[in-house]
Design a protein around this motif. Structure first.
Motif, PDB file in Angstrom:
ATOM      1  N   UNK A 311       0.824  -1.206   0.000  1.00  0.00           N
ATOM      2  CA  UNK A 311       0.000   0.000   0.000  1.00  0.00           C
ATOM      3  C   UNK A 311       0.860   1.259   0.000  1.00  0.00           C
ATOM      4  N   UNK A 312       1.963   1.236   0.750  1.00  0.00           N
ATOM      5  CA  UNK A 312       2.822   2.417   0.823  1.00  0.00           C
ATOM      6  C   UNK A 312       3.417   2.754  -0.541  1.00  0.00           C
ATOM      7  N   UNK A 313       3.859   1.709  -1.265  1.00  0.00           N
ATOM      8  CA  UNK A 313       4.421   1.946  -2.604  1.00  0.00           C
ATOM      9  C   UNK A 313       3.357   2.488  -3.545  1.00  0.00           C
ATOM     10  N   UNK A 314       2.145   1.937  -3.458  1.00  0.00           N
ATOM     11  CA  UNK A 314       1.049   2.411  -4.305  1.00  0.00           C
ATOM     12  C   UNK A 314       0.762   3.888  -4.050  1.00  0.00           C
ATOM     13  N   UNK A 315       0.742   4.279  -2.780  1.00  0.00           N
ATOM     14  CA  UNK A 315       0.438   5.677  -2.444  1.00  0.00           C
ATOM     15  C   UNK A 315       1.562   6.614  -2.882  1.00  0.00           C
ATOM     16  N   UNK A 320      -2.672  11.047  -5.295  1.00  0.00           N
ATOM     17  CA  UNK A 320      -3.955  11.753  -5.379  1.00  0.00           C
ATOM     18  C   UNK A 320      -5.102  10.956  -4.777  1.00  0.00           C
ATOM     19  N   UNK A 321      -5.009   9.646  -4.745  1.00  0.00           N
ATOM     20  CA  UNK A 321      -6.101   8.818  -4.229  1.00  0.00           C
ATOM     21  C   UNK A 321      -6.343   9.079  -2.748  1.00  0.00           C
ATOM     22  N   UNK A 335      -9.605   1.576   3.464  1.00  0.00           N
ATOM     23  CA  UNK A 335      -9.674   2.996   3.101  1.00  0.00           C
ATOM     24  C   UNK A 335      -9.490   3.176   1.600  1.00  0.00           C
ATOM     25  N   UNK A 336      -8.598   2.354   1.011  1.00  0.00           N
ATOM     26  CA  UNK A 336      -8.390   2.438  -0.438  1.00  0.00           C
ATOM     27  C   UNK A 336      -9.656   2.041  -1.201  1.00  0.00           C
ATOM     28  N   UNK A 337     -10.360   1.019  -0.691  1.00  0.00           N
ATOM     29  CA  UNK A 337     -11.613   0.607  -1.344  1.00  0.00           C
ATOM     30  C   UNK A 337     -12.651   1.714  -1.267  1.00  0.00           C
ATOM     31  N   UNK A 338     -12.747   2.382  -0.102  1.00  0.00           N
ATOM     32  CA  UNK A 338     -13.673   3.514   0.034  1.00  0.00           C
ATOM     33  C   UNK A 338     -13.311   4.624  -0.936  1.00  0.00           C
ATOM     34  N   UNK A 339     -12.030   4.946  -1.019  1.00  0.00           N
ATOM     35  CA  UNK A 339     -11.588   5.980  -1.959  1.00  0.00           C
ATOM     36  C   UNK A 339     -11.855   5.573  -3.397  1.00  0.00           C
ATOM     37  N   UNK A 340     -11.650   4.267  -3.694  1.00  0.00           N
ATOM     38  CA  UNK A 340     -11.918   3.785  -5.050  1.00  0.00           C
ATOM     39  C   UNK A 340     -13.372   3.931  -5.437  1.00  0.00           C
ATOM     40  N   UNK A 341     -14.294   3.712  -4.494  1.00  0.00           N
ATOM     41  CA  UNK A 341     -15.715   3.876  -4.778  1.00  0.00           C
ATOM     42  C   UNK A 341     -16.047   5.330  -5.096  1.00  0.00           C
ATOM     43  N   UNK A 342     -15.436   6.256  -4.355  1.00  0.00           N
ATOM     44  CA  UNK A 342     -15.680   7.682  -4.614  1.00  0.00           C
ATOM     45  C   UNK A 342     -15.130   8.080  -5.975  1.00  0.00           C
TER      46      UNK A 342
END
Length: 424
Positions: A311-315, A320-321, A335-342
């Motif tokens: 996750x750290x590398x992805x961020x 921006x996510x 949290x990433x899934x919630x952000x992905x839905x938005x």
């Protein structure tokens, strides 16, 4: 012809005041009036939500109208059609007879047709000696003429509501685009302002938006988004004005300095040298930080190429996510899934495209790809189509998220490296 006679249905079917009211209204048709049957049918299709009938009932009505021999409905030419259920079924795309009966009853109940049953319940027509139809038993289309003005008015209202809803969605899309772009400017230029509060407010507003939202809700949402956009524009305008004032003050200061005596300039040379030294020191520190950031990015690249990604590398590759996570942060995969839905809603990625990608690549990879798409949203015209393409490629082992992340990390290395080179 025959439309001015009151009639009751054959067999056990009952009659109600509503059905009689439809027949009473149909008796008052102007004999000289004629209406294009297919234009009236299209208006009926538009007005369907307010008439209480389904699309399959409309298919049956279309079949009934097709049995009317003339292009225009008129009292003069008769308004009763008498096809058999078998003929109706063929023109209704093979609809089963039991289903056909149910939709015929729905059309009668909605007041769009009238049953004119014969003494034995059969549908037929009797001709006179001249070959004209003297009596016909079947279904009368008279209510369509008597309610033509009402149906046309409802259809126009439905069309106007649909266009209003479309305009609201377009304005909301423009507002959302402006807010996101304004936020990017504010972060990039480090403009002072309560941007965290604005970001949280924006995420809260758009999280309740979906494709089924009605016009009243969209009007309220548009008003709130417009206020938020106006607030951001006001902050940016103040920043621009302050920059102008600072630039004018700097120019005035240069003019004053140039008018000083030569001896004064000579006295200030040591101070100028110290100022240059400070600038060089700051440039050296910045270059050192840049080299450190580049080395960290190189480590991330090496980790992605050898194993996978966390996750750290992805961020680091897609920062921006984090703006769309709960409370403006992404701390874990949930949290990433919630952000992905938005973001999915913001980029107009359909739920079906998301579900297909999730089934093919898994939840974490799908949300990671959405984060990558967000980073590249300025060059991707259709985010939903792009996600579907990646999904299809992944099914044939032609796509992996690793190269995408490595490309984004390299781009960030380049952006870090460029300032360092300019300072050398």
């Amino acid at each position: 012809m025959n439309s001015d006679n009151l009639t009751t249905p054959f067999g056990r079917r009952g009659v109600s005041i509503g059905l009689l009211a439809t027949q009473f209204a149909s008796r008052n048709i102007d004999p000289a009036r004629s209406i294009d049957k297919w234009k009236l049918f299209r208006a009926t299709c538009e007005a369907r939500p307010h008439l209480g009938i389904s699309d399959r009932s409309l298919a049956v009505l279309n079949a009934l109208i097709s049995f009317y021999p003339k292009a225009e409905l008129s009292e003069e030419n008769g308004l009763v059609v008498f096809p058999s259920n078998q003929q109706l079924s063929l023109r209704a795309h093979g609809m089963p007879e039991q289903t056909l009966r149910r939709h015929l009853a729905a059309l009668v109940q909605a007041g769009l047709i009238i049953r004119k049953d014969s003494p034995n319940g059969k549908r037929y027509a009797r001709k006179d000696r001249s070959g004209g139809i003297s009596d016909a038993y079947g279904f009368s289309l008279a209510p369509l003429i008597s309610r033509a003005d009402e149906i046309q008015s409802i259809a126009e209202k439905v069309v106007e509501e649909r266009l209003h809803l479309q305009r609201l969605r377009e304005k909301i899309t423009l507002c959302r685009r402006d807010i996101v772009k304004f936020g990017e400017i504010a972060i990039e230029d480090q403009i002072k302002g309560d941007w965290d509060r604005i970001r949280n407010r924006y995420v809260t507003l758009i999280s309740s938006l979906d494709r089924k939202s009605k016009a009243p809700f969209l009007e309220l949402l548009l008003a709130d988004l417009s206020k938020l956009r106006a607030e951001m524009a006001n902050q940016l305008e103040k920043h621009v004005e302050s920059q102008k004032i600072s630039a004018n003050a700097y120019q005035n200061e240069r003019l004053i300095q140039s008018s000083e005596s030569e001896s004064l300039i000579e006295d200030e040379q040591p101070a100028a040298k110290n100022e240059v030294s400070n600038v060089e020191l700051a440039a050296t520190n910045q270059a050192s930080k840049t080299v450190s950031a580049v080395r960290n990015s190189e480590k991330d690249l090496e980790a992605v190429s050898k194993a996978g990604f966390d996750l750290a590398t992805l961020l680091k590759a897609c920062p921006e996510i984090t703006l769309y996570g709960p409370g403006g942060a992404v701390r874990d995969w949930n949290d990433l899934k919630h952000a992905g839905n938005v973001v999915k809603s913001m980029l107009s990625i359909s739920q079906s495209a998301y579900d297909e990608a999730e089934q093919a690549m898994g939840t974490q990879n799908t949300n990671a790809i959405i984060a990558c798409i967000l980073e590249k949203s300025d060059v991707i015209q259709s985010a939903g189509g792009y996600l579907r393409t990646l999904t299809e490629k992944s099914k044939t082992m032609q796509f992996s998220i690793k190269p995408m992340l490595m490309a984004l990390l390299r781009a960030r290395m380049t952006s870090h490296l460029s300032p360092a080179r300019s300072l050398c």
